[in-house]
Structures are given as structure tokens and as C-alpha cells.
Write a protein that holds these residues in place. Structure first.
Motif, PDB file in Angstrom:
ATOM      1  N   VAL A  86      22.345  -3.510  14.931  1.00  0.00           N
ATOM      2  CA  VAL A  86      22.418  -3.401  16.385  1.00  0.00           C
ATOM      3  C   VAL A  86      22.409  -1.965  16.892  1.00  0.00           C
ATOM      4  CG1 VAL A  86      23.581  -5.625  16.556  1.00  0.00           C
ATOM      5  CG2 VAL A  86      24.945  -3.520  16.548  1.00  0.00           C
ATOM      6  N   MET A  87      22.374  -1.006  15.972  1.00  0.00           N
ATOM      7  CA  MET A  87      22.323   0.395  16.377  1.00  0.00           C
ATOM      8  C   MET A  87      21.175   0.635  17.361  1.00  0.00           C
ATOM      9  SD  MET A  87      22.464   3.525  13.650  1.00  0.00           S
ATOM     10  CE  MET A  87      23.503   2.709  12.482  1.00  0.00           C
ATOM     11  N   GLY A  88      20.065  -0.056  17.150  1.00  0.00           N
ATOM     12  CA  GLY A  88      18.895   0.130  18.011  1.00  0.00           C
ATOM     13  C   GLY A  88      18.946  -0.659  19.304  1.00  0.00           C
ATOM     14  N   ALA A  94      24.473  -4.137  26.060  1.00  0.00           N
ATOM     15  CA  ALA A  94      24.433  -4.115  24.587  1.00  0.00           C
ATOM     16  C   ALA A  94      25.593  -3.295  24.033  1.00  0.00           C
ATOM     17  CB  ALA A  94      23.098  -3.557  24.098  1.00  0.00           C
ATOM     18  N   ASP A  95      25.900  -2.170  24.676  1.00  0.00           N
ATOM     19  CA  ASP A  95      27.016  -1.338  24.211  1.00  0.00           C
ATOM     20  C   ASP A  95      28.344  -2.071  24.339  1.00  0.00           C
ATOM     21  OD1 ASP A  95      25.281   0.669  23.530  1.00  0.00           O
ATOM     22  OD2 ASP A  95      25.711   1.933  25.271  1.00  0.00           O
ATOM     23  N   LYS A  98      28.457  -4.612  21.519  1.00  0.00           N
ATOM     24  CA  LYS A  98      28.721  -3.945  20.238  1.00  0.00           C
ATOM     25  C   LYS A  98      30.199  -3.615  20.108  1.00  0.00           C
ATOM     26  CE  LYS A  98      25.022  -1.063  20.740  1.00  0.00           C
ATOM     27  NZ  LYS A  98      24.117   0.067  20.465  1.00  0.00           N
ATOM     28  N   GLU A  99      30.791  -3.076  21.184  1.00  0.00           N
ATOM     29  CA  GLU A  99      32.205  -2.729  21.154  1.00  0.00           C
ATOM     30  C   GLU A  99      33.058  -3.979  20.920  1.00  0.00           C
ATOM     31  OE1 GLU A  99      35.608  -0.890  24.118  1.00  0.00           O
ATOM     32  OE2 GLU A  99      33.519  -0.331  24.470  1.00  0.00           O
ATOM     33  N   ALA A 100      32.730  -5.068  21.605  1.00  0.00           N
ATOM     34  CA  ALA A 100      33.502  -6.308  21.448  1.00  0.00           C
ATOM     35  C   ALA A 100      33.354  -6.869  20.034  1.00  0.00           C
ATOM     36  CB  ALA A 100      33.063  -7.338  22.488  1.00  0.00           C
ATOM     37  N   PHE A 101      32.146  -6.772  19.459  1.00  0.00           N
ATOM     38  CA  PHE A 101      31.936  -7.242  18.090  1.00  0.00           C
ATOM     39  C   PHE A 101      32.758  -6.407  17.111  1.00  0.00           C
ATOM     40  CE2 PHE A 101      28.192 -10.149  18.175  1.00  0.00           C
ATOM     41  CZ  PHE A 101      28.547 -10.955  17.110  1.00  0.00           C
ATOM     42  N   ILE A 102      32.768  -5.107  17.295  1.00  0.00           N
ATOM     43  CA  ILE A 102      33.561  -4.232  16.422  1.00  0.00           C
ATOM     44  C   ILE A 102      35.032  -4.628  16.507  1.00  0.00           C
ATOM     45  CG2 ILE A 102      34.391  -1.853  16.119  1.00  0.00           C
ATOM     46  CD1 ILE A 102      31.498  -0.997  17.033  1.00  0.00           C
TER      47      ILE A 102
END
Length: 175
Positions: A86-88, A94-95, A98-102
Motif C-alpha cells: 500500500v506504499m503506492g 488512503a493515508d 493505512k494508519e488505521a490498518f497499522i
């Protein structure tokens, strides 16, 4: 990102052999992408074969589509695999995802740590109890018969806890 979304993402991260993992299905759902697009993104990643093998496991499953069953594939991935994939993905939404997934990966890791600590505490407690009882019983021939019935279940539970507490190293080819 509201609380319900956070809880939904927690459900998308699960324990797989004691390690937090997610799936390509979960990534597609969370980011609002077609699963085939996520599979293509994984296939097109420019990472080493070693990294891919450690962090992505392709899995086939039978899926009922209408009256027919067909095999469909998806990936189970580690937190590192997820991050690489998901870096891309970019943009404010999306950010936030990503934060919630982390955070969901961290939450699952904490759940697994608490489970381990609970077993470790039980192990220490039962070993201490067993040793104390053995000492008490050895002083009293009358309690010997009671000890015969207590010893075997205690030994079995200690052996099971020792197996559960052993770290398991995933098999990695090429090492």
C-alpha cells in the motif's frame, strides 16, 4: 476515520500461527478497490523473491459462483507485506486507511502478546503449585493417594503450556 471503521479494520487483521496477518480481500475492501486490481498490484511489485515469500502467501479457495464452484486465489500477507503493497496508494483517504490498518496490526499483536503473557503467568503459577504440593505430599504418606490423582493432570497441563510457550519459527526456504 470513525470508531466503526477502526473496528472493521481490526476484523480484517487476524492471527495466523501467532502472527498478525491480513488478506488481499481485506485490502481491496478497505481501499475500495477491485480484488483483481489488488492481485495485479501484488504481482507487479518490484520486491525480492525472498521478501515476497516471507510476506505474501498465495491461497486457493473454492468459491460458489451461481451453480458452479471455481477456485479463486487471494494472498495472506504480513504487516510488512501490507506496508510494501500500500506504499503506492496515495491520497488523504488512503493515508487514513493505512494508519488505521497499522493500528489494527498493532492491536492484534497486543492481543497475541496478552495471550502469551496469560499462558506464561498460568505456567509459573501451576509449576509453583505443583512443586509446593509435591513437597507437602512427600511429607505425608496419607496424601500419597491424592497426589497420584493430581500429578498426571498437572504434568499434562505443564507440558501443554510448555509447547504453547515455545516460539515457533516459520519455515523459510533458502536460509
Amino acid at each position: 476515520m470513525n470508531m466503526m471503521t477502526t473496528l472493521n479494520l481490526r476484523a480484517m487483521v487476524s492471527s495466523d500461527d501467532g502472527e498478525p496477518k491480513t488478506t488481499s480481500y481485506a485490502v481491496a475492501e478497505a481501499f475500495g478497490k477491485r480484488h483483481s486490481d489488488v492481485l495485479r498490484a501484488i504481482k507487479n511489485m518490484k520486491c525480492s523473491l525472498q521478501f515476497r515469500e516471507r510476506n505474501f502467501a498465495f491461497t486457493l479457495k473454492n468459491k460458489q459462483i451461481g451453480n458452479t464452484k471455481r477456485n479463486t486465489g487471494f494472498y495472506r500477507m504480513t504487516e510488512r507485506g501490507f506496508m510494501f503493497l500500500v506504499m503506492g496508494f496515495n491520497g488523504e483517504k488512503a493515508d487514513a486507511i493505512k494508519e488505521a490498518f497499522i493500528n489494527a496490526f498493532e492491536w492484534m499483536a497486543n492481543q497475541l502478546t496478552q495471550k502469551f503473557q496469560s499462558k506464561w503467568a498460568r505456567y509459573n503459577n501451576i509449576v509453583g503449585y505443583r512443586n509446593n504440593r509435591k513437597q507437602q505430599v512427600s511429607c505425608s504418606a496419607r496424601d500419597m493417594n491424592v497426589w497420584k490423582h493430581e500429578k498426571h493432570p498437572l504434568d499434562n497441563e505443564i507440558a501443554q503450556l510448555e509447547r504453547d510457550l515455545q516460539p515457533s519459527l516459520p519455515y523459510m526456504s533458502g536460509i
